[in-house]
Design a protein around this motif. Sequence first.
Motif, PDB file in Angstrom:
ATOM      1  N   MET A 121       0.848  -1.186   0.000  1.00  0.00           N
ATOM      2  CA  MET A 121       0.000   0.000   0.000  1.00  0.00           C
ATOM      3  C   MET A 121       0.887   1.239   0.000  1.00  0.00           C
ATOM      4  N   LYS A 122       0.633   2.133  -0.925  1.00  0.00           N
ATOM      5  CA  LYS A 122       1.388   3.383  -1.023  1.00  0.00           C
ATOM      6  C   LYS A 122       0.711   4.449  -0.169  1.00  0.00           C
ATOM      7  N   ILE A 123       1.441   4.891   0.861  1.00  0.00           N
ATOM      8  CA  ILE A 123       0.918   5.875   1.810  1.00  0.00           C
ATOM      9  C   ILE A 123       1.680   7.181   1.645  1.00  0.00           C
ATOM     10  N   ALA A 124       0.946   8.281   1.579  1.00  0.00           N
ATOM     11  CA  ALA A 124       1.553   9.609   1.506  1.00  0.00           C
ATOM     12  C   ALA A 124       1.043  10.458   2.657  1.00  0.00           C
ATOM     13  N   ILE A 125       1.869  11.397   3.054  1.00  0.00           N
ATOM     14  CA  ILE A 125       1.498  12.345   4.110  1.00  0.00           C
ATOM     15  C   ILE A 125       1.532  13.747   3.521  1.00  0.00           C
ATOM     16  N   TYR A 126       0.463  14.483   3.778  1.00  0.00           N
ATOM     17  CA  TYR A 126       0.392  15.892   3.393  1.00  0.00           C
ATOM     18  C   TYR A 126       0.378  16.686   4.703  1.00  0.00           C
ATOM     19  N   PRO A 127       1.551  17.211   5.118  1.00  0.00           N
ATOM     20  CA  PRO A 127       1.631  17.923   6.390  1.00  0.00           C
ATOM     21  C   PRO A 127       1.351  19.414   6.244  1.00  0.00           C
ATOM     22  N   ILE A 160      -4.990  20.271  -3.250  1.00  0.00           N
ATOM     23  CA  ILE A 160      -3.836  19.366  -3.147  1.00  0.00           C
ATOM     24  C   ILE A 160      -4.279  18.018  -2.579  1.00  0.00           C
ATOM     25  N   VAL A 161      -5.139  18.028  -1.571  1.00  0.00           N
ATOM     26  CA  VAL A 161      -5.644  16.778  -0.980  1.00  0.00           C
ATOM     27  C   VAL A 161      -6.382  15.956  -2.029  1.00  0.00           C
ATOM     28  N   GLU A 162      -7.291  16.579  -2.739  1.00  0.00           N
ATOM     29  CA  GLU A 162      -8.088  15.839  -3.725  1.00  0.00           C
ATOM     30  C   GLU A 162      -7.217  15.256  -4.829  1.00  0.00           C
ATOM     31  N   ARG A 163      -6.266  16.020  -5.325  1.00  0.00           N
ATOM     32  CA  ARG A 163      -5.392  15.530  -6.388  1.00  0.00           C
ATOM     33  C   ARG A 163      -4.462  14.430  -5.888  1.00  0.00           C
ATOM     34  N   SER A 164      -3.924  14.600  -4.680  1.00  0.00           N
ATOM     35  CA  SER A 164      -3.021  13.587  -4.113  1.00  0.00           C
ATOM     36  C   SER A 164      -3.748  12.283  -3.805  1.00  0.00           C
ATOM     37  N   SER A 165      -5.008  12.394  -3.397  1.00  0.00           N
ATOM     38  CA  SER A 165      -5.769  11.188  -3.036  1.00  0.00           C
ATOM     39  C   SER A 165      -5.993  10.279  -4.241  1.00  0.00           C
ATOM     40  N   LYS A 166      -5.882  10.822  -5.433  1.00  0.00           N
ATOM     41  CA  LYS A 166      -6.035  10.016  -6.651  1.00  0.00           C
ATOM     42  C   LYS A 166      -4.768   9.230  -6.979  1.00  0.00           C
ATOM     43  N   ILE A 167      -3.654   9.618  -6.388  1.00  0.00           N
ATOM     44  CA  ILE A 167      -2.357   9.019  -6.722  1.00  0.00           C
ATOM     45  C   ILE A 167      -1.960   7.921  -5.740  1.00  0.00           C
ATOM     46  N   PHE A 168      -2.376   8.066  -4.476  1.00  0.00           N
ATOM     47  CA  PHE A 168      -1.938   7.144  -3.428  1.00  0.00           C
ATOM     48  C   PHE A 168      -3.088   6.304  -2.901  1.00  0.00           C
ATOM     49  N   ASP A 169      -2.743   5.133  -2.386  1.00  0.00           N
ATOM     50  CA  ASP A 169      -3.751   4.260  -1.782  1.00  0.00           C
ATOM     51  C   ASP A 169      -4.334   4.912  -0.532  1.00  0.00           C
ATOM     52  N   LYS A 170      -3.454   5.584   0.208  1.00  0.00           N
ATOM     53  CA  LYS A 170      -3.884   6.245   1.443  1.00  0.00           C
ATOM     54  C   LYS A 170      -3.140   7.567   1.556  1.00  0.00           C
ATOM     55  N   ASP A 219     -11.037  18.341  12.916  1.00  0.00           N
ATOM     56  CA  ASP A 219     -12.478  18.206  12.642  1.00  0.00           C
ATOM     57  C   ASP A 219     -12.876  18.955  11.364  1.00  0.00           C
ATOM     58  N   LEU A 220     -12.344  20.159  11.180  1.00  0.00           N
ATOM     59  CA  LEU A 220     -12.656  20.942   9.985  1.00  0.00           C
ATOM     60  C   LEU A 220     -12.150  20.240   8.724  1.00  0.00           C
ATOM     61  N   ILE A 221     -10.965  19.656   8.816  1.00  0.00           N
ATOM     62  CA  ILE A 221     -10.414  18.922   7.667  1.00  0.00           C
ATOM     63  C   ILE A 221     -11.242  17.673   7.396  1.00  0.00           C
ATOM     64  N   LYS A 260     -14.562  14.302   3.749  1.00  0.00           N
ATOM     65  CA  LYS A 260     -15.404  13.128   4.006  1.00  0.00           C
ATOM     66  C   LYS A 260     -15.815  12.407   2.724  1.00  0.00           C
ATOM     67  N   HIS A 261     -15.733  13.081   1.595  1.00  0.00           N
ATOM     68  CA  HIS A 261     -16.064  12.462   0.303  1.00  0.00           C
ATOM     69  C   HIS A 261     -14.896  11.656  -0.275  1.00  0.00           C
ATOM     70  N   LEU A 262     -13.762  11.644   0.407  1.00  0.00           N
ATOM     71  CA  LEU A 262     -12.566  10.948  -0.070  1.00  0.00           C
ATOM     72  C   LEU A 262     -12.265   9.776   0.869  1.00  0.00           C
ATOM     73  N   PRO A 263     -12.670   8.559   0.491  1.00  0.00           N
ATOM     74  CA  PRO A 263     -12.562   7.415   1.406  1.00  0.00           C
ATOM     75  C   PRO A 263     -11.131   7.005   1.772  1.00  0.00           C
ATOM     76  N   ASN A 264     -10.154   7.373   0.980  1.00  0.00           N
ATOM     77  CA  ASN A 264      -8.777   6.969   1.278  1.00  0.00           C
ATOM     78  C   ASN A 264      -7.974   8.057   1.988  1.00  0.00           C
ATOM     79  N   VAL A 265      -8.668   9.084   2.487  1.00  0.00           N
ATOM     80  CA  VAL A 265      -7.989  10.169   3.197  1.00  0.00           C
ATOM     81  C   VAL A 265      -8.278  10.068   4.688  1.00  0.00           C
ATOM     82  N   GLU A 266      -7.202  10.116   5.457  1.00  0.00           N
ATOM     83  CA  GLU A 266      -7.269  10.067   6.915  1.00  0.00           C
ATOM     84  C   GLU A 266      -6.731  11.392   7.444  1.00  0.00           C
TER      85      GLU A 266
END
Length: 161
Positions: free
Chosen positions: A1-7, A20-30, A52-54, A59-65
């Motif tokens: 599983m390819k995991i990326a962090i957006y700090p 950036i979150v939406e575009r990155s979520s298409k590239i990585f598994d998580k 909470d705000l993030i 919430k529409h991106l299932p692979n984003v934590e």
Amino acid sequence: MKIAIYPGSFDPLTLGHLDIVERSSKIFDKLIVAVMVNPHKNPLFTEEERKDLIREAVKHLPNVEVDSFPGLLVNYAQRKGASAIIKGLRFVSDFESELQMAALNRQMYEEAETLFMPTSQKHSYLSSSIVKEIARHGGPVSDLVPSHVETAMRAKFELMN
């Protein structure tokens, strides 16, 4: 599983960040959107409020934590098993400092590559500090942040006055 962090501090989350979150979520598994905790800064929103705000915005991106961390990003990336660190770039001037940080991060944790993602042109002028300043003075920010973030900002500034 390819995991990326957006700090980032994400104080507040802007539409540029969300892009950036939406575009990155298409590239990585998580993708982990990681709120950096810096005790020397005085943020508008608490760590939990920012998370909470993030969460609401992604919430529409299932692979984003959404998570947070104190200390060094590379230590956090190693704990999470991340193979990439995502850094959004608005201007060429951002690149110089980010490149230096990427080199240091690579030296400390070579398993993670830093990937630079240019912000979409329509969001290239955005920064959290500019958004806060506009909102602090009652200016329009509806084109700069998600609507729930605008509502939270307005409520914060009302409490401060």
